[in-house]
Design an enzyme around this catalytic site. Structure first.
Site, PDB file in Angstrom:
ATOM      1  N   PRO A   2       0.771  -1.223   0.000  1.00  0.00           N
ATOM      2  CA  PRO A   2       0.000   0.000   0.000  1.00  0.00           C
ATOM      3  C   PRO A   2       0.809   1.282   0.000  1.00  0.00           C
ATOM      4  CG  PRO A   2       0.146  -0.889   2.208  1.00  0.00           C
ATOM      5  CD  PRO A   2       1.179  -1.540   1.353  1.00  0.00           C
ATOM      6  N   GLU A   3       0.508   2.128  -0.930  1.00  0.00           N
ATOM      7  CA  GLU A   3       0.877   3.532  -0.838  1.00  0.00           C
ATOM      8  C   GLU A   3      -0.438   4.257  -0.562  1.00  0.00           C
ATOM      9  OE1 GLU A   3       3.597   4.790  -4.008  1.00  0.00           O
ATOM     10  OE2 GLU A   3       4.083   2.707  -4.392  1.00  0.00           O
ATOM     11  N   HIS A 102      -2.052 -16.341   7.565  1.00  0.00           N
ATOM     12  CA  HIS A 102      -1.588 -14.973   7.793  1.00  0.00           C
ATOM     13  C   HIS A 102      -2.716 -14.043   8.218  1.00  0.00           C
ATOM     14  CE1 HIS A 102       2.208 -16.367   6.430  1.00  0.00           C
ATOM     15  NE2 HIS A 102       1.782 -16.624   5.213  1.00  0.00           N
ATOM     16  N   ARG A 121       3.942 -10.793   5.344  1.00  0.00           N
ATOM     17  CA  ARG A 121       5.305 -10.392   5.729  1.00  0.00           C
ATOM     18  C   ARG A 121       5.362  -9.754   7.111  1.00  0.00           C
ATOM     19  NH1 ARG A 121       8.117  -7.660   0.553  1.00  0.00           N
ATOM     20  NH2 ARG A 121       9.952  -7.937   1.844  1.00  0.00           N
TER      21      ARG A 121
END
Length: 291
Positions: A2-3, A102, A121
DNA sequence: ATAGAGACCTGTGTGC
DNA sequence: TGCACACAGGTCTCTA
């Protein structure tokens, strides 16, 4: 993932399910993401109502009815999805199924929906900020300008670029200068502004501290590319962006990002997109038209 | 002030 | 098929 455009897309997807809802049970399926969950995190959320879901830079902000703020950052691979309480069995029918290993945080809501945070991550994190303490919180105190017309102006950016010898690429990735840009949109904005990522930031500021024409062009290119990306629902690369599992579309509008060896798409330009590494990150640009 | 390297972590794609 | 390696939307910390 995400930006700013992707985070804003997540915010818009989540807001209808979250705003006005009361948080029931919160499940923390591990003790940490990038950082440990702070003491009292779960207890501070359970029973609270979310007044509004906001965003600052790449942070999602859950404004709670007691004045505290749930701060969430998605890191590189974080995503949210809404599991509809009425069709729970169908909630996982995504084009590509998320790996449930996750799913690290689950918020049950009074509506019966659940909000699930997935982050392979684990570079994302969440924390809870006391009422009134957001602006002076270390995460927010030094954040730069939101890339919006009227906020990110030539004058404001000139003040932050003046005297800096660092590259435009590095300066724009610096969240204390412009808040919310990341690797994709910096490359795209510099291409739109026809500026080399290697040019120094300070070279766009006049001696008297005013912005050069190039710098004004850059501020417009940044605001435009962000607005276009938000309108397209962000970019979906390897992961899904949207809370309902649908795809952002802006990746189809990339002009240089991840297009090494392709022809520069600028009309009349005969250049070829090149990749270089700056501060350890890939930069994509056209060496012909980005003088 | 600034560049560069390394750290955090997992997944995917490539080449052999 | 397995294996090694490079690389990925972010950011922090350390060195020079």
């Amino acid at each position: 993932m995400p930006e700013l455009p992707e985070v804003e897309t997540v915010r818009r997807g989540l807001a209808p399910a979250v705003e006005g809802s009361t948080i029931g049970r919160v499940e923390l399926r591990r003790p940490d993401l990038r950082f440990p969950f702070p003491q009292g995190f779960r207890e501070g959320l359970e029973g609270r109502t979310v007044r509004a879901l906001g965003r600052r830079a790449k942070y999602l902000l859950g404004h709670l009815d007691d004045g505290a703020t749930l701060v969430m950052h998605l890191g590189m691979s974080g995503s949210f999805r809404v599991a509809d309480g009425t069709t729970a069995a169908d909630a996982f029918h995504f084009p590509r199924r998320k790996d449930e290993r996750h799913d690290h945080v689950l918020f049950r809501l009074s509506s019966g929906d659940a909000i699930i945070y997935n982050d392979p991550r684990r570079f994302g994190f969440m924390t809870l900020v006391e009422p009134g303490a957001l602006d002076r919180h270390p995460l927010f105190a030094r954040l730069g300008l939101e890339p919006m017309p009227g906020v990110l102006t030539g004058e404001a950016l000139a003040a932050r670029f003046a005297g800096r010898t660092t590259s435009l690429k590095a300066a724009l990735l610096d969240q204390s200068v412009v808040a919310g840009l990341g690797n994709i949109y910096v490359s795209e904005a510099l291409w739109r502004a026809r500026l080399s990522p290697r040019r120094s930031a300070g070279s766009l500021v006049r001696r008297d501290g005013s912005p050069s024409e190039r710098l004004v062009r850059l501020t417009e290119a940044i605001c435009d590319v962000i607005a276009d990306a938000v309108a397209a629902g962000g970019s979906s690369l390897r992961d899904y962006v949207r809370a309902d599992g649908s795809l952002g579309m802006f990746q189809h509008a990339f002009r240089v990002y991840d297009r090494e060896h392709e022809a520069c798409p600028r009309p009349g330009c005969r250049g070829t997109v090149k990749r270089l590494v700056q501060t350890g990150r890939s930069t994509f640009f056209c060496p012909v038209c980005q003088g």
